[in-house]
Structure formats: structure tokens, C-alpha cells
Write a protein that holds these residues in place. Structure first.
Motif, short mmCIF file in Angstrom:
data_model
loop_
_atom_site.label_atom_id
_atom_site.label_comp_id
_atom_site.label_asym_id
_atom_site.label_seq_id
_atom_site.Cartn_x
_atom_site.Cartn_y
_atom_site.Cartn_z
N GLY A 35 -16.86 3.35 5.08
CA GLY A 35 -17.35 4.72 5.13
C GLY A 35 -16.28 5.77 5.25
N SER A 36 -15.01 5.36 5.41
CA SER A 36 -13.94 6.33 5.66
C SER A 36 -13.26 6.82 4.40
CB SER A 36 -12.89 5.70 6.59
OG SER A 36 -13.48 5.40 7.83
N GLY A 37 -13.44 6.12 3.30
CA GLY A 37 -12.79 6.53 2.06
C GLY A 37 -11.72 5.54 1.66
N SER A 38 -12.01 4.72 0.66
CA SER A 38 -11.14 3.59 0.36
C SER A 38 -9.81 3.99 -0.26
CB SER A 38 -11.87 2.60 -0.57
OG SER A 38 -12.34 3.26 -1.73
N PHE A 39 -9.77 5.06 -1.07
CA PHE A 39 -8.52 5.41 -1.76
C PHE A 39 -7.42 5.75 -0.76
CE2 PHE A 39 -11.27 7.35 -5.39
CZ PHE A 39 -11.71 6.08 -5.71
N GLU A 40 -7.71 6.68 0.14
CA GLU A 40 -6.68 7.12 1.07
C GLU A 40 -6.29 6.01 2.04
OE1 GLU A 40 -4.90 9.69 0.96
OE2 GLU A 40 -6.00 10.62 -0.68
N ILE A 41 -7.27 5.23 2.48
CA ILE A 41 -6.96 4.11 3.38
C ILE A 41 -6.06 3.12 2.66
CG2 ILE A 41 -7.90 2.25 4.77
CD1 ILE A 41 -8.70 5.01 5.77
N ALA A 42 -6.39 2.81 1.40
CA ALA A 42 -5.59 1.86 0.64
C ALA A 42 -4.17 2.36 0.43
CB ALA A 42 -6.25 1.60 -0.72
N LYS A 43 -4.02 3.66 0.19
CA LYS A 43 -2.66 4.21 0.02
C LYS A 43 -1.85 4.06 1.30
CE LYS A 43 -4.25 7.67 -3.12
NZ LYS A 43 -5.25 8.59 -2.61
N LEU A 44 -2.48 4.33 2.42
CA LEU A 44 -1.78 4.19 3.69
C LEU A 44 -1.39 2.73 3.93
CD1 LEU A 44 -0.86 5.57 6.33
CD2 LEU A 44 -3.08 4.98 7.29
N LEU A 45 -2.28 1.81 3.61
CA LEU A 45 -1.99 0.39 3.80
C LEU A 45 -0.88 -0.07 2.87
CD1 LEU A 45 -5.66 -0.89 4.15
CD2 LEU A 45 -3.97 -0.62 5.99
N ALA A 46 -0.85 0.46 1.66
CA ALA A 46 0.25 0.15 0.76
C ALA A 46 1.56 0.65 1.33
CB ALA A 46 -0.02 0.76 -0.62
N HIS A 47 1.51 1.84 1.95
CA HIS A 47 2.70 2.40 2.58
C HIS A 47 3.20 1.49 3.70
CE1 HIS A 47 5.47 5.47 4.01
NE2 HIS A 47 4.93 5.39 5.22
N HIS A 48 2.26 0.88 4.43
CA HIS A 48 2.62 -0.03 5.51
C HIS A 48 2.91 -1.45 5.01
CE1 HIS A 48 2.15 2.40 9.13
NE2 HIS A 48 1.09 2.96 8.58
N LYS A 49 2.82 -1.64 3.72
CA LYS A 49 3.18 -2.90 3.07
C LYS A 49 2.35 -4.08 3.59
CE LYS A 49 7.87 -1.38 1.93
NZ LYS A 49 7.60 -1.15 0.51
N VAL A 50 1.03 -3.88 3.73
CA VAL A 50 0.18 -5.03 3.98
C VAL A 50 0.17 -5.88 2.71
CG1 VAL A 50 -1.23 -3.76 5.62
CG2 VAL A 50 -1.99 -3.95 3.26
N ASP A 51 -0.26 -7.12 2.84
CA ASP A 51 -0.08 -8.07 1.74
C ASP A 51 -1.23 -8.07 0.74
OD1 ASP A 51 2.44 -9.66 2.71
OD2 ASP A 51 1.15 -9.44 4.47
N TYR A 52 -2.45 -7.89 1.22
CA TYR A 52 -3.62 -7.90 0.34
C TYR A 52 -4.62 -6.85 0.80
CZ TYR A 52 -2.53 -12.34 -2.00
OH TYR A 52 -1.96 -13.33 -2.75
N LEU A 53 -5.41 -6.36 -0.15
CA LEU A 53 -6.60 -5.59 0.15
C LEU A 53 -7.81 -6.42 -0.22
CD1 LEU A 53 -5.65 -2.06 -1.24
CD2 LEU A 53 -5.45 -2.88 1.11
N GLY A 54 -8.89 -6.26 0.51
CA GLY A 54 -10.12 -6.96 0.19
C GLY A 54 -11.24 -5.99 -0.11
#
Length: 811
Positions: free
Chosen positions: A485-504
Motif C-alpha cells: 500500500g505504500s507505493g512499489s516504485f519508490e520503495i523499490a528504488k530505495l531498496l535498489a539504492h541499499h543494494k538488496v539482492d532480490y525484490l518479490g
């Protein structure tokens, strides 16, 4: 800054190994992702519990960086750059900043406290800037890393400094004091923030006051307990509402008017705020002006012009599929560097546009300033720059695709919405340029209800769960259901910035939307539909395979597409009994995978059914043993070594010893845990806000809302707010079960919740139409709402309608 490596080496107690120690340094960096890194950058490879800057050194060398402060030299890198070898790179950064600070001799204000530090800093900058060229902490850079980076921003043209210092543990302030070396101290309000790092409130105050051990004077509200903890040699300059022993006595006269009594003289000051916190922060600023000898007239004029401080970079949906980054109240060189990094992290389109006003108080000569600004914009690959102001218009005219306007009004008069589409726009302007008017015309028009998402809190929660893991354990983060519910695009960008390994994600269309938003990291589709296999391959999405029939269908597609070793992820059923291969399926599964070069098993995983409830601990441990046994059989018979993962959010917290090679973080990222102790470590990320549309006076006996569910038994004052069950508010939250918060007071919901509106009781609350209403956030928390209506926080968060505007911000 222009220092040679030769001079830096002894300062940070480094051993030099490299090619040329005479090289000049003009920039310091700790972020490998910044596009501002160049051959004049000195990169400090900081190490944390779950990050290590050393691992990015090869990429930095490839991009042109040649100077590194390290605790070890990465393999095969020894002769490719200059390395300054130290025991601890954070200590080295702090030693360097302390050395750099000593190169300058002018007044430095050091600010600490629990609340108000950033506001006081920004107001002091405004109040003192007519006389001084001020360097200040950008945003809230007040940590063990932020303070040295702030101080390193000083240059030869500055003649006044204002730096804030925040601590959360014993021993931290002594390090910050050596870096800031304040000549004047300010202690703001002391509250409960970061209490968990100290044995007592007295210990916390004692630690904070260590910032002032060498200052000439400390400004604070009269408080004998706090003053007793100061070093005896430190003078104080105090204020009070009632204690006549204070240096300055303050009397409230109503209507935000204060009477000031100092040295036997009285004068009035008007403060343009009504809340107590702002009043006390303004008094602190007034004390600084008195300390520096400003006259009454100047103090009255400047204090009256104080303004609300926006401390956040905000990401908003814009017109014509644009993304707008709102930093419309600030334009200085240091914060521009931060904003451009933020733009790169959160861009949703390849095209990047910056709308920028004249820059003030940089400390550089004008020509040098705009040469540096031009270089920053080029380093960050900004496609179009719109400059507003005479200074920027004159000095950036040769920048490619530069458009100039003399004033904000000139821009607005010539504004055409068709000129902006499919781009990310950073709006950054000094307050006097009123760039908020530009934000209004570029922002997508939606109704007044907003879900604010705190990106700092998401990073905090991510790092909390990372702290439970071994450094080698990979992390997959779930961004399904529109990022809970928070907004997948911006969350995903932040996670990419933190270099997590996978998104689900749950379905292929969610993954495709992320790809279209520019997300390139691996994405696993957890509920793949057979009809979506071709689209998944086209967008490089990796499917969960949970049955023999699904595997056969994907293998047929792989043959048709002539794929080779396409990554798949095997789901095992260890007791959840939802999706997944059971033990009886393993032999057939192994037979289908043996000698199959069309696909490659990237990971094997399973799903807990009750890891959040320790009364089922034995069953969870049974699932872990079953998963280990089943996965070992597949790995052994196929001679493969895929990633294995079974821990979800509550699994990470309750069963972290069973990490295998990867974990999956879900609801915990969004600030919701399943254990009261776990919740104390998490920060809430989302605040649902709206406004009061109308206020009504309801006489005794009259009803409110559909079906007359609320009938006033006394004269009642109600407010209507524009949010309802179509926005995701459970209808069962109405009829006085739930409440919202108006001006820090609870307002019960009265009557039935409507589709687009609900009504609240504000009889005892001082409020007016247009005031902000908090539906959930810090209070009430979404967990409280879920408990009252008999559901789980997941359902509340994922039910927030897409018509509710999402605003992402970073403090």
C-alpha cells in the motif's frame, strides 16, 4: 577544499600505499553511488554491520576515483590507486574533519538537544545571514558520519558556522565535539528521543552537554539540574518564563506576543507561530541575537519574519507522468549536492530536469560557485536546467539545454504543461523565490488526503532486520500489493539504492510495472500465472515454480523461446499447504530438472505458517528441518548449490539462526512487527493525513450521518473530513470505535463512515476548517486500528486506495 594526500596521511594516522601522494583532494565521499565522485575525490570506505564500502572500490576505480581510505586493500587492487591504510575508516573520517575544522577561525555554534535542533539551525541561518556568510549542517546531518561531512563543507569565504549534533549512545558526543569545536553552545528542548541508548535521563543530558566542554557560552532555558551538569568553566546565558535568576525573562502576552526583559530593559517581540515548541525555538534564536549584540528593532523585525521550516525532500506524482522532487525551500551549494544524489536514487524516468534558483551563501566567489554548480549538474547528467534568478541566468547560460527566467512569476506566466512529460523534476529554490508555486502547477492534482511515506524510516527498518543477519546472508524484500500500500516504485528504488539482492512481487504485471519504472535488479514473481510466462521472460522476471505441471509448461515456453539457464525459484510445501512441491513430488521434479539446460534453479524456498506465534515453535522448527531435508535432496541429486530461504519477517526476528543463504523481508520493512518487543525497534513509515472540510454545530437530538447512528445527547461540534471507506478506511472503524488526531488531540469518529467522508467530534478541540487531520501514523498506529476492527495491519495498509496521493519524503 584543496589538500594533498601527503598532508592528509599523518592526520588520519594512515600508511600510504599507492602511486602518487602529491595528488590534490577537492572532495570527500562515503557513497559509491554518487555521480559526483571523480578523480579529485577521497573516498572513505566505511564499514558497518551490514555494509562495507570496500566492496565497491573496483567499480569506483573503473569510474575514475583514485584515492581511498581503507582498513584493507581489496584483492588485485593494490597498484591501481592510492590507498591510505587505517585501522578504522570512520575514525579516520572524523580525525580528518577535526583537522579540517582547525583550518578556520570564526564563530561556530554547536546545537544539541532532543527536539528543535534543525529548526533552530535553519532559523539562525536566516537571522544571521545578512551579516555573515554562514556554513551550516545540510538537512539534519547530525550523526557520527553526518557531522564530519557537514564540517568538511566549510570553505575560505565562510565566516560563521552552525552545526547540530545528535547522539544515541554514550561516548559519541566527545567525538563530535572534537569535530565541531563550537565557540557558542545551544541546548534545545530535552525529550524522550533516543532514551534507549542511556541508563538514565541524567546520563543522556550529561553526554549531550559534553559538546560544550570548550565553549565560551552556552544558551539554554534556565534549569538548575541541567546547568549543574555543565563543566564549571562554561558560562551560561539563560532564559525563563518564571525564574527571575535567568539572564532573560520572557512573559507571554497573548496572540504570539512576548515581552522580553533583559538588562533592565523591556521590549515586545511578535512570533508568527501559535504552538509552544515553535515559541521556544524562536526564543532560543532571540537569545543568540541578544548574545551577539543585535539591537531591539532588528530583533523584532527578523523574529517576526520567521517561517515554517520544511526539512524534507518530498517525492510526488507530477503532471503528464512526471515525478516531482520537492525541495522548494532551500538553495545552497551543500544541499544541492544532497538533492542531486537523491534525484539519481529516486528518478523514475531517464530524462532528468532541475529547476534551480539563484544560490546564496555558498562561501564561493560567484564565478567559482556557478562553475561548481555547472560541474555538479554535468556529473549528475542533468538533461535540462531551468534557472530562475539573475545570477544563475547570467552564469549558467552556456550549460546545454539551459532555460532562463528572471523571476518565478515569469516562469509561471510562460508555463505550459505540455513542456513537461515522462521526466523526473527536481525543484530546488531559495525561500524568497516561492518555488512552492511551481510545485503546485507541476504536481498531479488529487484530493487533500495524502499518505506520507518516510524513506528514512524504511531504511531504518531495513537495517534493523539486517542487523539480525550474517554479513554474507542475502536479502529479498517483498514489494507486492503496491508495496503493501505504500507505493512499489519508490520503495523499490530505495531498496535498489541499499543494494538488496532480490525484490518479490505477487504477479507478473507488478514486476513489469517496476521494470517500466527503471528497476533493473532481480525480481521474483511469487504467483506466476501460466498465461504470463511469455511476458515475464520479455521483462526478465524470474518465476516461482511450485508444481510439476507449472514446471512442464514453463519448460515448453523455454524451448519455444530458445532460452538457456533461465532462472527459476522452486517453492517447497513444508506445512503451509498452500503452494509448493511436496516430498512425494521430489523424484519427478528432480527427473525433469536433470540435464535440463533450458532453466537454472536459482533458489529453493518455503513458507512458514506460524513463525510469528511462538506457541507453534515446534511446528516452525519442523518446517525448517523438512525444508533442509527436501532442499538437500534436490541439491545433492542435481549437484547444484542454489540460494535457500525460508525466513520471513517474523522468522528473521524469532529464528535468525536458520538464515540459510537468504531471507525474505515483508511487512517488517513497513514498520509492522508481530511482537511487542520487535515493534519497539521499528519506525512507522506511513502517515495518512487529510483536512477538515467543514465544521458544524449539532443541537441535542439531531443525528449525524447515514442511518442516524449518532444522535447528539449534548450540544456537539463536528468536523467533516474527506476520507471514507472508498479510500480504505474500514467502515467498522466508525460509530465511536475509532478516532483521528486533530491538533494533537483525539477526535472520535461519530456516525457511520461514508464512502468518501467521515465525521468526527471536535467539541473540545480548538480547530478550524483546513486544519490537518491524522488518520493513522504515530497515533493512532495502524496496528491499533487493525486490532479494533478485528483484522491485521496488512489488510489496512494494502486497502489504502490508489486515489490517495502518496508523498515520499526524506528527512
Amino acid at each position: 577544499m584543496s589538500l594533498s594526500l601527503h598532508n592528509i596521511i599523518p592526520v588520519i594516522h594512515a600508511k600510504w600505499l599507492g602511486v602518487d601522494e602529491t595528488c590534490l583532494i577537492d572532495n570527500v565521499s562515503i557513497d559509491s553511488r554518487s555521480l559526483q565522485n571523480n578523480n579529485g575525490t577521497l573516498f572513505f570506505a566505511l564499514k558497518g554491520h551490514n555494509h562495507d564500502g570496500h566492496q565497491y572500490i573496483p567499480d569506483l576505480i573503473d569510474s575514475g576515483v583514485r584515492h581511498f581510505v581503507v582498513s584493507h586493500i581489496p584483492e588485485k587492487m593494490a597498484h591501481k590507486a592510492n590507498f591510505l591504510l587505517v585501522d578504522n575508516t570512520l575514525d579516520a573520517l572524523q580525525h580528518f574533519a577535526a583537522f579540517y575544522r582547525k583550518q578556520f577561525d570564526f564563530p561556530i555554534i554547536g546545537i544539541t538537544g532532543s527536539n528543535g535542533k534543525t529548526i533552530v539551525k535553519e532559523w539562525l541561518n536566516f537571522l544571521l545571514s545578512p551579516e555573515y556568510n554562514v556554513i551550516r549542517s545540510p538537512k539534519s546531518y547530525n550523526s557520527q558520519v553526518g557531522v564530519p561531512l557537514s564540517v568538511i563543507g566549510i570553505n575560505e569565504r565562510h565566516n560563521f558556522g552552525i552545526f547540530e549534533a545528535g547522539i544515541s549512545l554514550v561516548g559519541e558526543m566527545e567525538k563530535l565535539e572534537k569535530i565541531i569545536q563550537p565557540t557558542l553552545g545551544i541546548l534545545t528542548n530535552i525529550g524522550s528521543a533516543h532514551n534507549e541508548g542511556f541508563a538514565s535521563e541524567e546520563e543522556k543530558i550529561t553526554e549531550k552537554l559534553k559538546l560544550f566542554k570548550n565553549t565560551e557560552v552556552v544558551i539554554l532555558q534556565k534549569n538548575q539540574k541541567n546547568e549543574a551538569l555543565l563543566p564549571p568553566s562554561v558560562k551560561t546565558f539563560t532564559w525563563s518564563y518564571s525564574d527571575t535568576s535567568a539572564d532573560v525573562l520572557i512573559t507571554e502576552k497573548g496572540n504570539s506576543s512576548l515581552e522580553i526583559l533583559w538588562k533592565g530593559e523591556q521590549f515586545l517581540v511578535e512570533i508568527p507561530f501559535h504552538d509552544k515548541a515553535s515559541e521556544e525555538n524562536a526564543i532560543t534564536c532571540l537569545m543568540v541575537l541578544l548574545h551577539f549584540g543585535y539591537n531591539q528593532k532588528t530583533i523584532q523585525e527578523r523574529i517576526a519574519n520567521l517561517y515554517p521550516v520544511e526539512m524534507r525532500l518530498q517525492v510526488k506524482n507530477g503532471i503528464n507522468n512526471c515525478t516531482v522532487i520537492d525541495d522548494s525551500y532551500s538553495s545552497d551549494y551543500q544541499s544541492l549536492k544532497i538533492a542531486l544524489d537523491f534525484l539519481e536514487q529516486h528518478k523514475t524516468h531517464k530524462k532528468k530536469t532541475v529547476i534551480l534558483s539563484d544560490i546564496f551563501q555558498s562561501g564561493f566567489p560567484v564565478e567559482e560557485l556557478y562553475a561548481k554548480v555547472s560541474s555538479l549538474l554535468l556529473y549528475n547528467k542533468i538533461d535540462t536546467v531551468i534557472g530562475i534568478g539573475e545570477g544563475i541566468g547570467a552564469h549558467l547560460k552556456d550549460y546545454p539545454n539551459f532555460i532562463s527566467f528572471a523571476t518565478t512569476q515569469d516562469f509561471l506566466l510562460q508555463f505550459n504543461s505540455s513542456h513537461f512529460s515522462n521526466e523526473t523534476i527536481l525543484i530546488k529554490g531559495a525561500r524568497s523565490f516561492q518555488f512552492e508555486e511551481i510545485v503546485v502547477v507541476l504536481e498531479e492534482k488529487t484530493h487533500e488526503t495524502v499518505l506520507e511515506i518516510n524513506l528514512n524510516a524504511i531504511s531504518h527498518n531495513l537495517n534493523f532486520y539486517k542487523s539480525k543477519l550474517k554479513p554474507t546472508t542475502k536479502m529479498m524484500v517483498m514489494v507486492k500489493a503496491f508495496g503493501y500500500g505504500s507505493g512499489s516504485f519508490e520503495i523499490a528504488k530505495l531498496l535498489a539504492h541499499h543494494k538488496v539482492d532480490y525484490l518479490g512481487v505477487a504477479f507478473a504485471d507488478e514486476g513489469i510495472a517496476l521494470r517500466n519504472a527503471g528497476i533493473t535488479m532481480p525480481i521474483i514473481v511469487m504467483n506466476p500465472e501460466n498465461s504470463a510466462f511469455a511476458a515475464m521472460v520479455a521483462y526478465n522476471l524470474e518465476p516461482e515454480i511450485y508444481s510439476v505441471s507449472v514446471l512442464k509448461k514453463f519448460t515448453v515456453l523455454a524451448q519455444q523461446k530458445n532460452l538457456s539457464n533461465y532462472p527459476i525459484h522452486l517453492k517447497l510445501d513444508t506445512g503451509m499447504h498452500r503452494l509448493g512441491f511436496e516430498e512425494k513430488d521430489l523424484d519427478e521434479l528432480i527427473g525433469l530438472l536433470r540435464n535440463n539446460n533450458l532453466i537454472s534453479v536459482k533458489s529453493i524456498f518455503s513458507h512458514f505458517s506460524a513463525s510469528d506465534d511462538l506457541q507453534y515453535k515446534d511446528f516452525t522448527l519442523f518446517q525448517i528441518r523438512t525444508f533442509d531435508s527436501m532442499s538437500q535432496k534436490i541439491m545433492s541429486e542435481l549437484s547444484i548449490s542454489p540460494i535457500r530461504h525460508i525466513l520471513n519477517t517474523s522468522g528473521i526476528y524469532n529464528f535468525s539462526e536458520y538464515q540459510f543463504e537468504m531471507v525474505r523481508l515483508g511487512i517488517g520493512l513497513y514498520g509492522v512487527g508481530n511482537d511487542p518487543e520487535e515493534m519497539t525497534h521499528l519506525e512507522h513509515i506511513s502517515t495518512l493525513k487529510t483536512i477538515i472540510l467543514q465544521i458544524k454545530n449539532i443541537p441535542v437530538g439531531d443525528s449525524v450521518g447515514y442511518s442516524r447512528k449518532f444522535i447528539a445527547d449534548k450540544p456537539t461540534r463536528t468536523a467533516v473530513i474527506p476520507i471514507g471507506y472508498a479510500d480504505g478506511i474500514p467502515r467498522s472503524w466508525g460509530n465511536e470505535k475509532g478516532y483521528v488526531v486533530v491538533n494533537q488531540k483525539k477526535a472520535r469518529i461519530v456516525g457511520n463512515i461514508c464512502m468518501d467522508m467521515l465525521m468526527i467530534d471536535v467539541t473540545d478541540i480548538d480547530c478550524r476548517e483546513g486544519d490537518t487531520v491524522t488518520v493513522f501514523g504515530k497515533s493512532p498506529r495502524v496496528t491499533e486500528l487493525a486490532e479494533v476492527v478485528g483484522t491485521i495491519p496488512y489488510e489496512i495498509l494494502t486497502s489504502i486506495s490508489h486515489r490517495v496521493k502518496r508523498v515520499f519524503y526524506k528527512e
